[in-house]
Structure formats: structure tokens, C-alpha cells
Design an enzyme around this catalytic site. Structure first.
Site, PDB file in Angstrom:
ATOM      1  N   ASN A 173      -1.636  -6.250   0.852  1.00 29.91           N
ATOM      2  CA  ASN A 173      -1.715  -6.014  -0.587  1.00 29.91           C
ATOM      3  C   ASN A 173      -3.198  -6.052  -0.998  1.00 29.91           C
ATOM      4  OD1 ASN A 173      -2.022  -6.787  -3.366  1.00 29.91           O
ATOM      5  ND2 ASN A 173       0.153  -7.191  -3.453  1.00 29.91           N
ATOM      6  N   ASP A 195      -4.432  -5.571  -4.139  1.00 31.44           N
ATOM      7  CA  ASP A 195      -4.611  -5.725  -5.594  1.00 31.44           C
ATOM      8  C   ASP A 195      -5.904  -6.458  -5.947  1.00 31.44           C
ATOM      9  OD1 ASP A 195      -2.082  -4.649  -5.781  1.00 31.44           O
ATOM     10  OD2 ASP A 195      -1.113  -6.481  -6.465  1.00 31.44           O
ATOM     11  N   HIS A 196      -6.232  -7.486  -5.146  1.00 29.79           N
ATOM     12  CA  HIS A 196      -7.348  -8.329  -5.569  1.00 29.79           C
ATOM     13  C   HIS A 196      -8.709  -7.754  -5.226  1.00 29.79           C
ATOM     14  CE1 HIS A 196      -4.628 -10.913  -7.416  1.00 29.79           C
ATOM     15  NE2 HIS A 196      -3.947 -11.093  -6.309  1.00 29.79           N
ATOM     16  N   ARG A 226     -16.037  -5.869 -13.357  1.00 28.70           N
ATOM     17  CA  ARG A 226     -17.235  -5.178 -13.845  1.00 28.70           C
ATOM     18  C   ARG A 226     -16.941  -3.780 -14.378  1.00 28.70           C
ATOM     19  NH1 ARG A 226     -22.249  -7.404 -11.920  1.00 28.70           N
ATOM     20  NH2 ARG A 226     -21.944  -9.618 -12.297  1.00 28.70           N
ATOM     21  N   HIS A 277       0.208  -3.018  -6.503  1.00 29.33           N
ATOM     22  CA  HIS A 277       1.056  -3.349  -7.653  1.00 29.33           C
ATOM     23  C   HIS A 277       0.385  -2.798  -8.903  1.00 29.33           C
ATOM     24  CE1 HIS A 277       3.176  -6.782 -10.140  1.00 29.33           C
ATOM     25  NE2 HIS A 277       3.470  -5.574 -10.569  1.00 29.33           N
ATOM     26  N   ARG A 309       0.397  -2.886 -12.464  1.00 28.64           N
ATOM     27  CA  ARG A 309       0.984  -3.688 -13.544  1.00 28.64           C
ATOM     28  C   ARG A 309       0.923  -2.916 -14.849  1.00 28.64           C
ATOM     29  NH1 ARG A 309       1.453  -9.371 -11.887  1.00 28.64           N
ATOM     30  NH2 ARG A 309       2.172  -9.696 -14.008  1.00 28.64           N
ATOM     31  N   ARG A 325      -4.237  -4.564 -15.027  1.00 30.97           N
ATOM     32  CA  ARG A 325      -5.321  -5.549 -14.870  1.00 30.97           C
ATOM     33  C   ARG A 325      -6.072  -5.392 -13.544  1.00 30.97           C
ATOM     34  NH1 ARG A 325      -1.853 -11.076 -14.155  1.00 30.97           N
ATOM     35  NH2 ARG A 325      -0.946 -10.325 -16.091  1.00 30.97           N
ATOM     36  N   HIS A 326      -5.446  -4.796 -12.537  1.00 31.56           N
ATOM     37  CA  HIS A 326      -6.197  -4.562 -11.291  1.00 31.56           C
ATOM     38  C   HIS A 326      -6.038  -3.121 -10.795  1.00 31.56           C
ATOM     39  CE1 HIS A 326      -2.322  -5.959  -9.776  1.00 31.56           C
ATOM     40  NE2 HIS A 326      -2.600  -7.260  -9.898  1.00 31.56           N
ATOM     41  N   GLU A 368       4.402  -1.270  -5.694  1.00 26.49           N
ATOM     42  CA  GLU A 368       5.081  -2.392  -6.359  1.00 26.49           C
ATOM     43  C   GLU A 368       5.033  -2.166  -7.864  1.00 26.49           C
ATOM     44  OE1 GLU A 368       3.667  -6.184  -4.937  1.00 26.49           O
ATOM     45  OE2 GLU A 368       4.317  -7.159  -6.781  1.00 26.49           O
ATOM     46  N   THR A 390       0.419 -14.186 -11.732  1.00 31.13           N
ATOM     47  CA  THR A 390       0.932 -13.368 -10.643  1.00 31.13           C
ATOM     48  C   THR A 390       2.458 -13.374 -10.763  1.00 31.13           C
ATOM     49  OG1 THR A 390       0.939 -13.085  -8.220  1.00 31.13           O
ATOM     50  CG2 THR A 390       0.926 -15.345  -9.042  1.00 31.13           C
ATOM     51  N   THR A 391       3.137 -12.587  -9.927  1.00 26.86           N
ATOM     52  CA  THR A 391       4.592 -12.527 -10.021  1.00 26.86           C
ATOM     53  C   THR A 391       5.166 -13.924  -9.794  1.00 26.86           C
ATOM     54  OG1 THR A 391       4.361 -10.356  -9.014  1.00 26.86           O
ATOM     55  CG2 THR A 391       6.581 -11.210  -9.223  1.00 26.86           C
ATOM     56  N   GLU A 416      12.863  -8.040  -0.574  1.00 27.11           N
ATOM     57  CA  GLU A 416      11.702  -8.835  -0.206  1.00 27.11           C
ATOM     58  C   GLU A 416      11.973 -10.242  -0.728  1.00 27.11           C
ATOM     59  OE1 GLU A 416       7.750  -7.237  -0.768  1.00 27.11           O
ATOM     60  OE2 GLU A 416       6.922  -9.258  -1.025  1.00 27.11           O
ATOM     61  N   HIS A 442       4.558 -13.471  -0.692  1.00 23.51           N
ATOM     62  CA  HIS A 442       3.991 -14.179  -1.837  1.00 23.51           C
ATOM     63  C   HIS A 442       3.491 -15.549  -1.393  1.00 23.51           C
ATOM     64  CE1 HIS A 442       2.981 -15.270  -5.876  1.00 23.51           C
ATOM     65  NE2 HIS A 442       3.215 -14.026  -6.215  1.00 23.51           N
ATOM     66  N   GLY A 443       2.183 -15.728  -1.539  1.00 30.15           N
ATOM     67  CA  GLY A 443       1.577 -17.020  -1.238  1.00 30.15           C
ATOM     68  C   GLY A 443       1.420 -17.305   0.251  1.00 30.15           C
ATOM     69  N   GLY A 452      -1.562 -10.608   0.467  1.00 29.66           N
ATOM     70  CA  GLY A 452      -2.731 -10.087  -0.217  1.00 29.66           C
ATOM     71  C   GLY A 452      -3.823 -11.102  -0.461  1.00 29.66           C
ATOM     72  N   HIS A 453      -3.535 -12.071  -1.333  1.00 25.47           N
ATOM     73  CA  HIS A 453      -4.582 -12.951  -1.847  1.00 25.47           C
ATOM     74  C   HIS A 453      -5.343 -13.676  -0.739  1.00 25.47           C
ATOM     75  CE1 HIS A 453      -6.220 -16.408  -4.155  1.00 25.47           C
ATOM     76  NE2 HIS A 453      -6.374 -15.479  -5.084  1.00 25.47           N
TER      77      HIS A 453
HETATM   78  N1  PXP Z   1       4.998  -9.465  -2.524  1.00 26.78           N
HETATM   79  C1  PXP Z   1       5.122  -9.332  -3.862  1.00 26.78           C
HETATM   80  C2  PXP Z   1       6.395  -8.745  -4.390  1.00 26.78           C
HETATM   81  C3  PXP Z   1       4.099  -9.703  -4.740  1.00 26.78           C
HETATM   82  O1  PXP Z   1       4.259  -9.574  -6.068  1.00 26.78           O
HETATM   83  C4  PXP Z   1       2.897 -10.186  -4.192  1.00 26.78           C
HETATM   84  C5  PXP Z   1       1.761 -10.532  -5.108  1.00 26.78           C
HETATM   85  O2  PXP Z   1       1.311  -9.388  -5.762  1.00 26.78           O
HETATM   86  C6  PXP Z   1       2.796 -10.304  -2.795  1.00 26.78           C
HETATM   87  C7  PXP Z   1       3.860  -9.956  -1.989  1.00 26.78           C
HETATM   88  C8  PXP Z   1       1.556 -10.811  -2.142  1.00 26.78           C
HETATM   89  O3  PXP Z   1       1.335 -12.118  -2.524  1.00 26.78           O
HETATM   90  P1  PXP Z   1      -0.044 -12.809  -2.187  1.00 26.78           P
HETATM   91  O4  PXP Z   1      -1.109 -12.045  -2.898  1.00 26.78           O
HETATM   92  O5  PXP Z   1       0.142 -14.199  -2.695  1.00 26.78           O
HETATM   93  O6  PXP Z   1      -0.196 -12.731  -0.694  1.00 26.78           O
END
Ligand code: PXP
Length: 245
Positions: free
Chosen positions: A10, A12-13, A21, A46, A48, A52-53, A73, A103-104, A154, A194-195, A216-217
């Protein structure tokens, strides 16, 4: 025989840093292509509602050049459905979305919106796009997902990842294991995410029923540290070279 496990990255970040910026870099599409070269099996973006990203053009640019697959997403809204039908990603992952969340925060309530989600899945299915529903590790939600004909879930691993102690973590892991086995037994493809971080991913990756992890993060955070020394060295080199030439 063990089934393979796949990594969806992912990005997104990367876009979060760009949007701080409002410029052109770092470009999440460049990051996605680098992740593909490094072995990612797919890329998640994702889009949104508040943009935002990730921006619409990121989705469109990456969909046009991916050599793996785009997992788009989104919330189940008309606006997102239109864009998905235009871009035709390999998969869409439907998540609940609240404007004020960082976040979600939790899984979808599939039971509470079966008709709406079924229509959404049918429309995507007609366009050749596989729909994944992001849900908590809960048997009733899994049954509802199978009932409306979504082929993929998921499992939300956030509560496992954020567990305050080992006892809670073990209990959350047990929920994920039994949810994954149950969904697999119903014929669903089972992803999770997630996480997930370097220190908690292996217990999830061990679960045979899980097909793909979306992360992702922690990857973007780690990349900052593995890449920062080189970035600082290059900046210093340019400065010193300019001063003494
Ligand atoms: N899966 C879904 C459905 C999510 O919403 C996210 C966060 O955008 C992730 C996976 C990835 O989560 P993380 O950024 O915490 O790894």
C-alpha cells in the site's frame, strides 16, 4: 502442499508526504513501480473521499502501467464505482470510510448493508473486477459476504496489531485464524491487513488459509530509515562539492 502467500504493498503514505507540500514528489506511482521491482505481488491505493493522500490521477496513471495488479481500495459510493468502472483495476477492496478517522478503523458491516453491497459486487463482477470486502474476523460477517457473492475478504488485523498485551494479542490472533479457516472453507479468497509490521507479520503469514497480506505504513516508515543515510550523504556531497569547486 503449502499454498503461496502474496504481498500487496500500500503506497498511500508516499502520497501523504507528497500532499504535505502539494507538489509532484514523492510520487506514489514511482514507489509502486519500485515495489513491483522489489517483489511486491500487487499494489494497493486507497482513494479517500477527502483525497487526503492518493489522487484520482495516481489511480489512473498506475492502472495504465502496472506489471502486477492494482487493488483499488474505496468506499462503496457512486463516485468511486464510476472511477473503478473507468479504470478497471484487477480488484477493488471496499472499506468503511469516515472523514474524521486517521485510518480505516474497523471492518464493514456487510450484514447491515447487504443489498447495497450486493448491487455493488454484481456491477463490478459484470466488469470483470473482483471485489474484496474488508471485514473484522467475525463469522456472521463472513457468511454475509459469501451470501452476497463477493469472492474475496480482507480480514482486518488492526485489533491484533494494536493489542495492548500478549494475552489480548493471542486472543485476537485466534479470532483471525478461525475466521480465515471458516472463510476458506466457504470458498472465499482470504486476504488480511492493517497495522502489520516487521515484528507481528509472521504469526499472520503462517496461517495457511491466507492468500495475500496488504501492508503500507510500516513499509514506508522502514524505507525512511533504510534510505535516509544515503539521502543525507548525497545532499552533503553536493554541498561540499559546490563549496570547493
Ligand atoms: N488493508 C486495508 C483495507 C487498509 O485500509 C489499510 C490501510 O490503508 C491497509 C490494509 C494497510 O494498513 P497499514 O498501512 O497499517 O499497513
Amino acid at each position: 502442499m503449502k499454498l503461496p502467500i502474496f504481498l500487496g504493498v500500500n503506497v498511500d503514505h508516499v502520497a501523504t508526504i507528497r500532499e504535505a507540500r502539494g507538489g509532484l514528489y514523492p510520487d506514489p506511482v514511482h514507489a509502486a513501480l519500485q515495489a513491483e521491482i522489489a517483489g511486491a505481488d500487487g499494489i494497493t491505493m486507497h482513494l479517500r473521499e477527502d483525497r487526503r493522500h492518493i489522487q484520482d490521477h495516481d489511480i489512473e496513471r498506475f492502472a495504465a502501467c502496472t506489471q502486477t495488479k492494482l487493488n483499488f481500495e474505496m468506499a462503496a459510493t457512486e463516485e468511486m464505482m464510476k472511477l473503478a468502472l473507468k479504470v478497471k483495476p484487477h480488484d477493488v477492496c471496499i472499506v468503511p470510510e469516515k472523514r474524521e478517522e486517521l485510518t480505516t478503523e474497523g471492518g464493514l458491516d456487510v450484514i447491515g448493508q447487504q443489498n447495497k453491497l450486493k448491487e455493488f459486487c454484481d456491477e463490478m463482477h459484470g466488469a470483470g473486477i473482483a471485489v474484496s470486502l474488508f471485514i473484522d474476523p467475525n463469522e456472521d460477517q463472513i457468511e454475509a459476504t459469501a451470501r452476497i457473492g463477493a469472492p474475496v475478504i480482507e480480514i482486518h488485523t488492526g485489533r491484533y496489531a494494536d493489542a495492548p498485551n500478549d494475552t489480548v494479542r493471542a486472543a485476537e490472533l485466534a479470532h483471525i485464524v478461525s475466521a480465515a479457516d471458516y472463510a476458506y472453507s466457504l470458498g472465499l479468497v482470504v486476504n488480511a491487513g492493517h497495522g502489520l509490521q516487521f515484528n507481528n507479520v509472521q504469526a499472520i503469514a503462517e496461517i495457511d488459509a491466507i492468500h495475500e497480506l496488504n501492508i503500507g505504513h510500516s513499509l514506508v516508515a522502514r524505507a525512511m530509515f533504510t534510505g535516509l543515510s544515503e539521502a543525507v550523504r548525497e545532499m552533503k556531497r553536493l554541498m561540499v562539492e559546490a563549496r570547493y569547486r
